[in-house]
Design a protein around this motif. Structure first.
Motif, PDB file in Angstrom:
ATOM      1  N   MET A  82       0.999  -0.851   0.144  1.00 36.85           N
ATOM      2  CA  MET A  82      -0.047  -0.242  -0.145  1.00 36.85           C
ATOM      3  C   MET A  82       1.379   0.781  -0.113  1.00 36.85           C
ATOM      4  SD  MET A  82      -2.828   0.820  -0.292  1.00 36.85           S
ATOM      5  CE  MET A  82      -4.708  -0.129   0.884  1.00 36.85           C
ATOM      6  N   HIS A  83       2.087   1.112   0.551  1.00 38.58           N
ATOM      7  CA  HIS A  83       3.041   2.133   1.013  1.00 38.58           C
ATOM      8  C   HIS A  83       3.311   2.311  -0.974  1.00 38.58           C
ATOM      9  CE1 HIS A  83       4.007   4.370   3.613  1.00 38.58           C
ATOM     10  NE2 HIS A  83       4.068   3.716   5.208  1.00 38.58           N
ATOM     11  N   VAL A 106      -3.437  -4.974  -3.550  1.00 40.70           N
ATOM     12  CA  VAL A 106      -4.242  -4.983  -1.812  1.00 40.70           C
ATOM     13  C   VAL A 106      -5.535  -5.704  -1.926  1.00 40.70           C
ATOM     14  CG1 VAL A 106      -4.537  -3.990   0.392  1.00 40.70           C
ATOM     15  CG2 VAL A 106      -2.277  -3.363  -1.436  1.00 40.70           C
ATOM     16  N   LEU A 163      -6.338  -9.315  -1.211  1.00 42.61           N
ATOM     17  CA  LEU A 163      -7.333  -9.259   0.691  1.00 42.61           C
ATOM     18  C   LEU A 163      -8.581  -9.680   0.859  1.00 42.61           C
ATOM     19  CD1 LEU A 163      -6.128  -6.206   2.774  1.00 42.61           C
ATOM     20  CD2 LEU A 163      -6.113  -8.551   3.697  1.00 42.61           C
ATOM     21  N   LEU A 164      -9.183  -9.441  -0.803  1.00 46.41           N
ATOM     22  CA  LEU A 164     -10.210 -10.572  -1.205  1.00 46.41           C
ATOM     23  C   LEU A 164     -10.295 -12.027  -1.368  1.00 46.41           C
ATOM     24  CD1 LEU A 164     -12.133  -8.059  -3.543  1.00 46.41           C
ATOM     25  CD2 LEU A 164     -13.132  -8.278  -1.334  1.00 46.41           C
ATOM     26  N   GLY A 184     -10.125 -13.720   1.369  1.00 47.83           N
ATOM     27  CA  GLY A 184     -10.954 -13.800   2.238  1.00 47.83           C
ATOM     28  C   GLY A 184     -11.542 -14.895   1.827  1.00 47.83           C
ATOM     29  N   MET A 216      -5.086  -1.032  14.402  1.00 52.88           N
ATOM     30  CA  MET A 216      -4.712  -2.259  13.758  1.00 52.88           C
ATOM     31  C   MET A 216      -5.520  -2.772  15.334  1.00 52.88           C
ATOM     32  SD  MET A 216      -2.849  -4.148  11.816  1.00 52.88           S
ATOM     33  CE  MET A 216      -2.422  -5.594  13.379  1.00 52.88           C
ATOM     34  N   TYR A 220      -8.638  -4.107  14.412  1.00 48.14           N
ATOM     35  CA  TYR A 220      -8.829  -4.824  13.354  1.00 48.14           C
ATOM     36  C   TYR A 220      -8.250  -5.936  13.648  1.00 48.14           C
ATOM     37  CZ  TYR A 220      -9.473  -7.012   9.116  1.00 48.14           C
ATOM     38  OH  TYR A 220      -9.562  -8.049   8.225  1.00 48.14           O
ATOM     39  N   ILE A 235     -15.284 -11.034   4.130  1.00 52.16           N
ATOM     40  CA  ILE A 235     -14.285 -10.649   3.166  1.00 52.16           C
ATOM     41  C   ILE A 235     -15.038  -9.246   3.209  1.00 52.16           C
ATOM     42  CG2 ILE A 235     -15.506 -10.253   0.607  1.00 52.16           C
ATOM     43  CD1 ILE A 235     -16.187 -13.377   0.859  1.00 52.16           C
ATOM     44  N   ALA A 293     -11.488  -7.585   5.122  1.00 52.89           N
ATOM     45  CA  ALA A 293     -10.767  -7.307   4.074  1.00 52.89           C
ATOM     46  C   ALA A 293     -10.382  -6.536   3.585  1.00 52.89           C
ATOM     47  CB  ALA A 293     -10.733  -8.574   3.094  1.00 52.89           C
ATOM     48  N   LEU A 294     -11.914  -5.845   2.914  1.00 54.35           N
ATOM     49  CA  LEU A 294     -11.778  -4.521   2.362  1.00 54.35           C
ATOM     50  C   LEU A 294     -11.376  -3.658   3.346  1.00 54.35           C
ATOM     51  CD1 LEU A 294     -14.748  -4.999  -0.258  1.00 54.35           C
ATOM     52  CD2 LEU A 294     -12.713  -4.844  -0.497  1.00 54.35           C
ATOM     53  N   LEU A 300      -9.574  -3.504   5.820  1.00 57.16           N
ATOM     54  CA  LEU A 300      -8.259  -3.565   6.350  1.00 57.16           C
ATOM     55  C   LEU A 300      -7.536  -2.904   5.119  1.00 57.16           C
ATOM     56  CD1 LEU A 300      -5.697  -4.172   7.666  1.00 57.16           C
ATOM     57  CD2 LEU A 300      -5.912  -6.628   6.477  1.00 57.16           C
ATOM     58  N   VAL A 301      -7.954  -3.241   3.603  1.00 58.24           N
ATOM     59  CA  VAL A 301      -7.507  -2.315   2.360  1.00 58.24           C
ATOM     60  C   VAL A 301      -7.841  -0.462   2.845  1.00 58.24           C
ATOM     61  CG1 VAL A 301      -7.665  -1.468  -0.234  1.00 58.24           C
ATOM     62  CG2 VAL A 301      -7.877  -3.894   0.614  1.00 58.24           C
ATOM     63  N   LEU A 316      -5.018   0.571   6.228  1.00 54.08           N
ATOM     64  CA  LEU A 316      -3.520   0.296   5.322  1.00 54.08           C
ATOM     65  C   LEU A 316      -3.448   1.596   4.387  1.00 54.08           C
ATOM     66  CD1 LEU A 316      -3.225  -4.037   4.114  1.00 54.08           C
ATOM     67  CD2 LEU A 316      -2.224  -1.463   6.297  1.00 54.08           C
ATOM     68  N   TRP A 317      -4.298   2.415   4.026  1.00 58.85           N
ATOM     69  CA  TRP A 317      -4.660   3.241   2.858  1.00 58.85           C
ATOM     70  C   TRP A 317      -4.546   4.917   3.534  1.00 58.85           C
ATOM     71  CZ3 TRP A 317      -7.413   7.243   2.212  1.00 58.85           C
ATOM     72  CH2 TRP A 317      -7.291   7.933   1.202  1.00 58.85           C
ATOM     73  N   TYR A 323      -3.161   4.279   6.882  1.00 59.84           N
ATOM     74  CA  TYR A 323      -1.771   4.034   6.933  1.00 59.84           C
ATOM     75  C   TYR A 323      -0.819   4.613   6.675  1.00 59.84           C
ATOM     76  CZ  TYR A 323       2.295   2.729   9.222  1.00 59.84           C
ATOM     77  OH  TYR A 323       3.778   2.554   9.913  1.00 59.84           O
ATOM     78  N   ALA A 324      -1.235   4.421   4.650  1.00 61.74           N
ATOM     79  CA  ALA A 324       0.220   4.875   4.418  1.00 61.74           C
ATOM     80  C   ALA A 324       0.228   6.177   3.810  1.00 61.74           C
ATOM     81  CB  ALA A 324       0.064   4.292   2.199  1.00 61.74           C
ATOM     82  N   LEU A 348     -13.332   5.836  -1.146  1.00 65.03           N
ATOM     83  CA  LEU A 348     -13.975   4.619  -0.950  1.00 65.03           C
ATOM     84  C   LEU A 348     -13.392   4.144   0.116  1.00 65.03           C
ATOM     85  CD1 LEU A 348     -11.771   4.421  -4.143  1.00 65.03           C
ATOM     86  CD2 LEU A 348     -14.042   4.150  -3.794  1.00 65.03           C
TER      87      LEU A 348
END
Lengths: 500, 505
Positions: free
Chosen positions: A401-402, A409, A413-414, A417, B131, B134, B169, B172-173, B175-176, B179-180, B182-183, B211
């Motif tokens: 992501m960085h 990503v 991640l999907l 799942g 984190m 989560y 599921i 998972a999104l 977490l995306v 992370l975004w 965090y970035a 998003l």
């Protein structure tokens, strides 16, 4: 820098080789009737010595030996420790596996040791021909190990498939090395890096890179070079699968890191898209493939393809963190995958009595401890928090992501799942189904060595998941010593904490 | 003590789970009961020492955990999470009491997973590092899935996997999105993030923020669940063992919506609020109408839950002080009342081994004690004044009427419908002529253990209905501040809301 006696740079390899030779020499001297366990203990001692030697190498100044063919640095030590650890646990859990079934147990230990020597050489080699040597040493041993259940047709099939496709892939790799030599005039990683930066024949270099990627892609079973994986994992003895699905992959990933990050660092615009595609393909094909499998070994084979994909995600980050994340994930994956196969090898034994999902129905009732360990490994493979798998994946996706690879990503991640489904199906088979007492199989009680091996792996899963700082530190140190962090091509991020 | 109390509360259940694996089988329920009661007493330390005048998080503890990526062990509570932590502590001993005889196999697994689940819940409510949050969020899935799968009714396994995939599921999104964030900001810390959100919302990040907010919303909406993401709920609740049905839906998702969706993305939340309000009104009507036609008591309870939870969503996204306070209060009171309702259903099932309304009837003659408790609980769920359900519902409706008059009036229909299905259910199951099953069976009325679980709960319903101020003080000190700034400023001042009428401050 003080001069270091060159042999000290390959001390772990020397120790393992000596142990292997000793095992080979002692084996015929033992009476045919007595147990081969002492040889296993000997191999274990040699492995422990090699691990200690690798840890000691951390105190050496980083440097090269043997005419710039091997280099010890934090990176190589990290992988030496990892491969040594995998070897140690594999020896522990397979100490009783062949008991009473095979007459070639001595050779088994020797082959394991030799293949580890090859892998270790791969991780410290900075000369592609040396890499090739290591690759051959390790591969030939694993080809034989894959067919170790000699009387079983599918084991023999596994061995032959692995051998034919493996040598084909090695040939690709070698051809890549040759082209690389043609384009840059050297097979040393650093000279290649210099050559790539000033090269006038990019096409040749792209070809060389592609060839090497194919060869290594095969070794790490990344899609689309993965087709051998399910068949080989299905046929090979379970403890060996645990070993060969982690250690050779770790070594091949180390080589891939050296080649892409260092050797072809200036051509990242070429290999990042390629690895991006490989990562997506591996994750998706691996997980979709695993969904339909009813054979647990094949299922875990597809899962290992998917995990290779997650690892490649870290590669695409192309940053010091990416390298550290890749190192960390290799370790996390090793802990959980060796564990899963070890439990399978214990439950199904030498004659592979339990390979189908339904054979595991309600096993929690009969084997509560083995089931609990299996649950921990499976949960870690899913990526449940406070396990190695979770933090590994988390770290990988954070660095990706960085570097702005958010599509990758999201796909990853999907995929994780999706993957949860088949691990969970296995887990629910163990815990939620009634036990079928009619197909009662009597296992030998677990031996202390096996229990110790599993205990190490369970501890590793939790340590990497809850208090990963020490391993992270080592992974980051290996990234720091090896990664050309000052290069202009490197994405350096503004981070809340200093990198080193 | 104040810095470590939350850590102690959060991780004690895990220690208990460890002890459970070692104890002999016959001691398990008694031990778990005493253990969870002890934890409940510990959670009472929090409201006793909570300072409503102070802003920010209390009982906080912030330690570095993992160096890179920078993850902190940061826990703390405010007026929003205070009572939720106590609630988790309160429901656990009840869950043990109600499982005492029902769980007759794999007890060790049951009680250790049950305790593990409690840790995950505490963890979710106290975590202030995204984190860490989560991690607990994901962790909560496993024990609940296993508990449904192993101890559920005959389709438990399918329901468990459905629940898991529905929750995993979208996570998972989520977490995306984390992370975004965090970035972009370099931190997972909720407090730091909240202060940086405004600076982040510039230029190219706008789409990303949108998003991310949608990913957060989706993950939480599934967990609540919000219509149309409720497909796992009926199966999950009707298959789950009673102790799990009590905690399955609602508070985790609603808390997360308020804390992390509204709290981190106020602008995006304000924009999407009309949609959420509309969906919640649909959820209220849809849940109530479906509850009306169920023949299975547990499925009726599941759809009733969907309706009740949609009220909370309505309250949150109406963004008035009254409605948001009411929503949080409704989370508490719904958990208590629905918990009691599921316990009663469990007791009924223990006696007659069916949830099928067609086979039940006239129970009141045989088991008057059970019938009384059932009626009180049902009235609380309907929202009868002086019982707990009324307070939250009234505040939600009166508050949301200020911003969405038409939709709020439509939602009022839900109150009528809930009275209809509940009273009809009572009439069919408890009154009239005894059915064959009831007339033939000789079953004991509720026993001491069940009384011990139910009477405190029923008493609490009454107290929460009368002395709501006691709870509201902490809630009102924190929650209205969550309302997005860009919502019309006059609204919060204009309304004469219930909370202020009663001189809460």
């Amino acid at each position: 820098m003080t001069a270091v006696f060159p042999a000290l740079r390959i001390l772990p390899e020397i120790l393992l080789t000596l142990t292997g030779v000793l095992v080979m020499v002692t084996e015929p001297l033992l009476s045919a009737k007595i147990s081969r366990k002492p040889l296993g203990v000997l191999a274990l001692l040699g492995t422990l010595a090699a691990i200690a030697a690798s840890a000691w190498q951390l105190h050496l100044p980083a440097g090269t030996a043997f005419f710039n063919t091997v280099q010890t640095d934090a990176f190589s030590v990290f992988f030496h420790l990892l491969i040594g650890g995998i070897l140690l646990v594999t020896l522990l859990v397979s100490l009783n596996y062949f008991e009473g079934h095979s007459t070639y147990i001595g050779e088994f230990y020797a082959l394991l040791l030799f293949s580890a020597v090859g892998m270790m050489l791969m991780t410290s080699a900075i000369e592609l021909l040396m890499v090739f040597l290591g690759l051959e040493i390790s591969s030939i041993s694993t080809y034989i190990l894959a067919g170790y259940r000699k009387r079983s047709a599918i084991s023999a099939e596994a061995s032959i498939k692995y051998f034919l496709l493996g040598s084909f892939a090695t040939a690709f790799f070698l051809y890549g090395v040759a082209l690389c030599f043609g384009a840059t005039g050297s097979t040393n990683i650093y000279s290649i890096a210099a050559g790539v930066a000033s090269s006038s024949s990019p096409l040749l270099l792209v070809l060389a890179l592609g060839m090497m990627l194919i060869g290594l892609g095969f070794k790490v079973s990344a899609a689309p070079f993965h087709v051998w994986t399910p068949d080989v994992y299905e046929g090979a003895p379970a403890p060996i699968v645990g070993f060969m699905s982690t250690a050779p992959k770790a070594a091949a990933f180390a080589v891939l890191l050296r080649i892409t990050y260092t050797g072809f660092g200036t051509m990242s615009h070429i290999w990042i898209p390629l690895l991006w595609i490989m990562a997506v393909a591996s994750m998706t094909i691996g997980n979709l493939g695993a969904l339909t499998q009813r054979n647990v070994k094949r299922m875990l084979a597809y899962s290992s393809i998917a995990h290779a994909g997650y690892l490649l995600v870290a590669f695409t980050a192309f940053s010091a963190d990416g390298l550290a994340a890749a190192c960390f994930y290799t370790a996390a994956y090793a802990a959980m995958n060796v564990g899963a196969f070890a439990i399978i090898s214990y439950l199904s034994g030498y004659d592979e009595r339990r390979v189908h999902l339904q054979d595991y129905a309600g096993l929690a009732k009969r084997h509560p401890l083995a089931s609990a360990a299996m649950a921990i490994f499976l949960l870690s493979l899913i990526g449940i928090p406070f396990t190695a798998g979770f933090f590994g994946k988390f770290y990988v996706f954070t660095v990706a992501m960085h570097s702005g690879r958010w599509i990758l990503v999201a796909i990853g991640l999907l995929n994780s799942g999706l993957a949860a489904f088949y691990y969970l199906r296995f887990l629910s088979q163990i815990y939620m189904q009634p036990y079928d007492a009619t197909q009662d199989i009597s296992e030998a009680p677990a031996q202390p060595a096996f229990v110790l091996g599993i205990a190490i792996l369970v501890a590793a899963v939790f340590v990497l998941g809850i208090i990963p700082n020490r391993v992270l530190h080592l992974a980051r140190a290996s990234a720091a010593t090896y990664f050309p962090g000052t290069g202009s091509n490197v994405a350096v991020h503004a981070r809340p904490t200093p990198l080193r | 003590m104040n810095a470590s109390i939350l850590t102690l509360i959060t991780f004690l259940p895990v220690a208990g789970a460890g002890i459970v694996t070692l104890l002999p089988k016959r001691l398990l329920p008694a031990f778990t009961l005493l253990f969870t009661l002890f934890i409940f007493l510990l959670t009472l330390h929090l409201p006793a020492h909570f300072d409503t005048a102070r802003h920010g998080f209390q009982f906080a503890c912030n330690l570095p955990w993992i160096t890179t990526p920078a993850i902190h062990y940061h826990v703390g509570i405010d007026g929003l999470s205070l009572w939720l932590v106590v609630l988790v502590g309160f429901l656990a001993p009840l869950g043990v009491l109600i499982s005492w005889r029902v769980i007759d196999h794999h007890q060790r697994e049951f009680y250790s997973l049950f305790l593990l689940q409690q840790t995950a819940m505490f963890g979710i409510f106290v975590s202030l590092d995204l984190m860490l949050y989560y991690a607990f969020w994901e962790l909560s899935l496993i024990p609940i899935t296993l508990l449904i799968g192993i101890f559920g009714r005959k389709n438990g396994r399918a329901a468990a996997i459905k629940f898991f995939l529905y929750a995993f599921i979208p996570s998972a999104l989520l977490l995306v999105a984390i992370l975004w964030l965090y970035a972009k900001t370099g931190t997972f810390d909720f407090v730091l993030l909240q202060s940086q959100m405004h600076a982040l919302a510039t230029g190219t990040n706008a789409t990303g923020l949108w998003l991310a907010s949608l990913a957060f919303l989706l993950a939480f909406a599934v967990k609540v669940p919000i219509f149309p993401l409720h497909a796992w709920l009926a199966d999950g609740i009707s298959e789950a063992p009673t102790a799990i049905a009590m905690i399955l839906a609602g508070k985790l998702g609603l808390y997360s919506l308020l804390r992390f969706h509204v709290g981190l993305f106020p602008d995006q939340a304000a924009h999407i609020a009309p949609l959420m309000v509309a969906l919640s009104v649909i959820g209220i009507l849809y849940g109530s109408l479906l509850a009306l036609v169920q023949t299975d008591l547990k499925r009726l309870a599941a759809y009733a839950t969907l309706g009740a939870l949609s009220f909370c969503v309505l309250g949150i996204y109406a963004f008035t002080a009254a409605s948001m306070d009411g929503a949080v209060y409704q989370i508490l009171s719904e958990s208590v009342s629905a918990g009691a309702f599921f316990m009663l259903l469990g007791i009924l099932y223990e006696r007659y081994a069916t949830y099928d309304m067609a086979q039940l009837g006239g129970i009141a003659k045989k088991l008057p004690g059970l019938a009384t408790l059932f009626v009180i609980t049902a009235l609380s769920l309907i929202g009868l004044p002086i019982l707990n359900g009324f307070v939250g519902e009234f505040m939600i409706l009166s508050g949301s009427f200020q911003t969405h008059p038409r939709l709020a009036s439509t939602a009022t229909l839900g109150v009528i419908l809930s009275a209809a299905y509940m009273l009809w259910m009572l009439q069919r199951v408890f009154y009239g002529a005894p059915s064959k099953l009831i007339a033939d069976g000789m079953q004991a009325d509720i026993n001491g253990r069940e009384r011990f679980a139910l009477w405190p709960t029923v008493a609490l319903m009454l107290v929460m209905g009368i002395a709501s101020v006691y709870w509201m003080r902490a809630i009102d000190a924190t929650v209205p501040a969550f309302a997005p700034r860009c919502a019309p400023a006059s609204i919060t001042t204009r309304i004469s809301n219930y909370a202020r009428m009663t001189n809460l401050r």
